[in-house]
Motif scaffolding. Structure first.
Motif, short mmCIF file in Angstrom:
data_model
loop_
_atom_site.label_atom_id
_atom_site.label_comp_id
_atom_site.label_asym_id
_atom_site.label_seq_id
_atom_site.Cartn_x
_atom_site.Cartn_y
_atom_site.Cartn_z
N ASP A 1 -3.24 -8.77 -2.75
CA ASP A 1 -3.70 -9.00 -1.38
C ASP A 1 -5.16 -9.47 -1.37
OD1 ASP A 1 -1.26 -8.25 -0.43
OD2 ASP A 1 -1.84 -6.16 -0.05
N LEU A 2 -5.96 -8.91 -2.25
CA LEU A 2 -7.37 -9.28 -2.29
C LEU A 2 -7.56 -10.73 -2.73
CD1 LEU A 2 -10.35 -8.63 -2.08
CD2 LEU A 2 -10.25 -7.65 -4.38
N GLY B 1 -6.75 -8.35 -13.52
CA GLY B 1 -7.37 -7.06 -13.23
C GLY B 1 -8.54 -7.14 -12.27
N PHE B 2 -8.59 -8.22 -11.48
CA PHE B 2 -9.74 -8.44 -10.61
C PHE B 2 -9.83 -7.39 -9.50
CE2 PHE B 2 -11.56 -10.45 -6.80
CZ PHE B 2 -12.80 -10.82 -7.30
N GLU B 3 -8.72 -7.13 -8.80
CA GLU B 3 -8.77 -6.18 -7.68
C GLU B 3 -9.08 -4.77 -8.15
OE1 GLU B 3 -6.17 -4.78 -3.78
OE2 GLU B 3 -5.28 -6.13 -5.27
N ARG B 4 -8.50 -4.37 -9.29
CA ARG B 4 -8.78 -3.03 -9.80
C ARG B 4 -10.26 -2.87 -10.15
NH1 ARG B 4 -5.53 -1.06 -15.01
NH2 ARG B 4 -6.74 -2.82 -15.86
N ALA B 5 -10.84 -3.94 -10.72
CA ALA B 5 -12.27 -3.88 -11.07
C ALA B 5 -13.13 -3.78 -9.81
CB ALA B 5 -12.65 -5.10 -11.89
N VAL B 6 -12.70 -4.46 -8.73
CA VAL B 6 -13.45 -4.39 -7.48
C VAL B 6 -13.42 -2.98 -6.91
CG1 VAL B 6 -13.46 -5.15 -5.08
CG2 VAL B 6 -13.19 -6.83 -6.90
N ARG B 7 -12.25 -2.36 -6.91
CA ARG B 7 -12.11 -1.02 -6.31
C ARG B 7 -12.81 0.05 -7.17
NH1 ARG B 7 -8.96 -1.32 -1.97
NH2 ARG B 7 -7.54 -3.09 -1.78
#
Length: 387
Positions: free
Chosen positions: A77-78, A122-128
């Motif tokens: 979604d991000l 792994g972009f969204e996980r790194a953001v969160r």
């Protein structure tokens, strides 16, 4: 003792009326000749109309909806919000989605896209988690005008993309960053864009004029009559006229590229043999168009006028002076029918990007098709007898 000499004033009056009559006769004669010269009359009307239409509707110095690609290594979604935010800036239009780095690079090298967005795995996980990952935006900066406005709009993308995904309001620190990488011309030097373009522009102008005037000059001097009496075919006449100017075009291209490399530091990253081969194709295409013009016109003045009539849209709609991707769809369709459009992509891609034939297949085939069309028309219209 005073005598009045009347004949002198009378002669002056007659001379004045004679001057007016003769001038009026010449005026009428010129209007009649202009009416008969339909090509020149058409040029007088069409040139200002064409310039007004092109500058009013086709030219745009701040292009929008530029063709872009995304290297999507994560679908979330991000990431979709980020891509939507980029499109909402009105500068990006995503037409390709790839999953391989080589395909991503080939799209930029071939000129099919001007921007590429890489979203890492792994972009969204790194953001969160608060790791503040980087999102890469690669820009084809061979045309600094087209790239600069879009790169400048990236600052607002972060807030727009995350407004509903992670927070409401202004956060103290942005959770990720966008790194813009201007490829092929990182310093945005205008000479790197202009000098390769001048190769095609000068070749277009000179090759058209040389060939068009060469044939019409023989018609005006009467030497074409002797040529037509010989057992020679139209295609043989055409090749005999074209081949010498291919060598002239080579000399011009060599001079421009040498000066560009020596004085302006323009690199030549690609294969010189490929550049020479495709330049030959481009030169031959323009010579064929010039020869076609010579079969339509009746004198050298008309040949020059029609050459300029073809050269004007070539320089305006090819991407040499203004960004091609920023033009409306109808102008881009017209531009695709011009040899200079395809050659500009070729010469800039070879010199600045190190592109190979695989990256330039479309533009090479387009040049070959335009050359064959021009040659076919020229041979078909070649006059076997003088009018």
């Amino acid at each position: 003792m005073s005598t009045v000499d009347h004949p002198a004033p009378a002669r002056e009056i007659r001379e004045r009326f004679g001057f007016l009559r003769r001038s009026y006769a010449m005026l009428i004669k010129e209007f009649i000749q202009l009416r008969r010269d339909r090509v020149s009359f058409a040029m007088i009307v069409m040139l200002p109309v064409m310039q007004l239409m092109l500058f009013g509707y086709a030219i745009n110095t701040t292009p929008h909806h530029l063709p872009s690609a995304v290297l999507l290594q994560e679908d979330s979604d991000l990431t979709r919000s980020i891509l939507k935010a980029l499109e909402n800036t009105a500068y990006f239009r995503f037409i390709y989605e790839v999953h391989d780095v080589d395909d991503f690079d080939n799209l930029l090298k071939s000129g099919k896209v001007l921007f590429g967005v890489e979203i890492p795995r792994g972009f969204e996980r790194a953001v969160r988690r608060g790791d503040k990952p980087a999102l890469l935006v690669a820009a084809d900066a061979t045309d600094p005008v087209a790239a600069s406005s879009a790169i400048g709009s990236l600052g607002m993308v972060v807030q727009t993309a995350l407004k509903h995904d992670l927070y409401i309001g202004n956060p103290p620190e942005m959770p990720f960053e966008i790194r813009a990488h201007a490829r092929y011309n990182p310093a945005a030097a205008s000479s790197l864009n202009i000098v390769p373009g001048l190769v095609g522009t000068i070749l277009t102008m000179t090759m058209l004029i040389f060939t068009a005037l060469s044939v019409t000059r023989e018609v005006e001097r009467g030497t074409m009559e002797s040529l037509l009496s010989m057992p020679i075919k139209p295609v043989e006449v055409m090749f005999g006229k074209i081949i010498p100017y291919v060598l002239v075009g080579f000399v011009q291209a060599f001079l421009i590229i040498s000066i560009g490399v020596g004085l302006f530091g323009v690199p030549v990253l690609g294969n010189l043999f490929l550049l020479a081969l495709l330049s030959t194709l481009f030169i031959t295409t323009n010579l064929s168009i010039g020869y076609t013009i010579s079969t339509v016109v009746q004198n050298q003045l008309q040949a020059m006028q029609m050459s300029m009539m073809f050269f004007l849209p070539s320089i305006l709609l090819s991407g040499f002076m203004f960004p091609f991707a920023g033009m409306p769809a109808w102008a881009q369709y017209v531009g695709e029918a011009l040899p200079l459009t395809h050659y500009l992509r070729i010469v800039r891609a070879i010199m600045l990007k190190g592109a190979s034939m695989q990256n330039l297949q479309f533009d090479a085939l387009a040049l070959a098709a335009l050359m064959l069309i021009a040659m076919t028309i020229a041979v078909t219209r070649f006059r076997r007898t003088l009018d």
